[in-house]
Design an enzyme around this catalytic site. Sequence first.
Site, mmCIF file in Angstrom:
data_model
loop_
_atom_site.group_PDB
_atom_site.id
_atom_site.type_symbol
_atom_site.label_atom_id
_atom_site.label_comp_id
_atom_site.label_asym_id
_atom_site.label_seq_id
_atom_site.Cartn_x
_atom_site.Cartn_y
_atom_site.Cartn_z
ATOM 1 C CB CYS A 55 -1.431 7.262 -3.569
ATOM 2 S SG CYS A 55 0.015 8.278 -3.838
ATOM 3 C CG HIS A 83 -0.035 4.083 -1.084
ATOM 4 N ND1 HIS A 83 0.525 3.952 -2.340
ATOM 5 C CD2 HIS A 83 0.188 5.370 -0.703
ATOM 6 C CE1 HIS A 83 1.063 5.113 -2.698
ATOM 7 N NE2 HIS A 83 0.877 5.982 -1.723
ATOM 8 C CG ASN A 112 4.391 7.056 -3.004
ATOM 9 O OD1 ASN A 112 3.711 6.480 -3.840
ATOM 10 N ND2 ASN A 112 3.874 7.942 -2.174
#
Length: 332
Positions: free
Chosen positions: A116, A256, A286
């Site tokens: 990520c 994020h 996500n």
Amino acid sequence: MAIYKAAISAVGGYVPETKLTNFDLEKMVDTNNEWIISRTGIKERRILKEPGKASSFMAVNAAKEALKKNGTDPLDIEVVICATVTPDMRFPDTANTIAKELGATNAWGFDLGAACSGFLFGLTTGCRFIESGAYKKILVIGVDMMSSIIDYEDRSTCILFGDGAGCVLLERSEDDNGFVDADLHGDGNGAQYLNMRGGGSLLPTSAETVKNKDHYVFQDGRPVFKAAVSGMKTATNTILDRNNMTKEEIDWVVPHQANMRIINTLTDFLEIPKEKVMVNIDRYGNTTAATLPLCLWDYEKQLKKGDKLIFTAFGGGFTWGSIYLTWAYDSN
Ligand code: UT7
């Protein structure tokens, strides 16, 4: 020492049309819409379902949009950096496929992992390349087709992830705006909490690894949550301190998109109004390396030349960090 200043000069994005809603997931695993929204903030995610299409397909669409917006010829692109944990294949790198599909035949490129945090690491690398004077035009892409490595029988992970791609074009800045600073970190001790064990050189794919579901994402959510909050806060603080910036000076936070509760904690810590924090987790979930550039894609029209942006992310590895840059063009 930087010879040139590097700046983002265009943004592109792509999400697949197919939506996987919380109500769809209720029919697949033992979960419910209320739990997912209250624990994560996610309402739906996009899933790439077309046979024969993979990460490169989404990345190419995102990159084409960025190039078109700014009128850049693909032949002028010198480097393609593709941040992903779901490359089309183990090798060759997806960056090569993307360059071919774009007609960027003068470019070299490579894939970058870092989960990520992949886009943060890729953006920093690309900006440093530009600053050095070695290159003038670089594409940095964050793309992940998480649906290809998710176990849709595991309620602890399948509710979280989605598919998508975002891309930025980096060029030499025409003024003083652009990339300022990055504070990046890694800690291999985090590997036990978030990983995909199968299919690498440690556990090559076999009937056994498939039986054990080693080809799917594993996450122990609580320790990751704690480390994400503290890592993103600390890196952001370091960036503010190092650049003599106050929290009030921040125009936009680009966090994020892993969990709305993590984003809210960060927002409270920064004492920043919610309107200044880019959020699209409710619609995309996500998307791993794609979350940050997809935020830019969604909010681009609101960005003004000179705006101060703080990017921050946390992911498998562990990897984490923050970037400070000023926006280089009026987007509207
Ligand atoms: O992007 C890379 C970095 N990743 C992150 O930053 C993610 C960080 N972690 C998280 O976001 C959160 O830990 C999760 C969203 C993954 C999980 O939320 P949580 O509040 O930490 O839940 P939990 O894992 O502690 O589980 C709480 C309860 C458990 O039940 P018991 O043991 O209390 O009876 C779980 O079994 O919720 C249960 N649960 C669910 N219930 C309904 C877990 N998943 C689900 C589900 N639906 N999908």
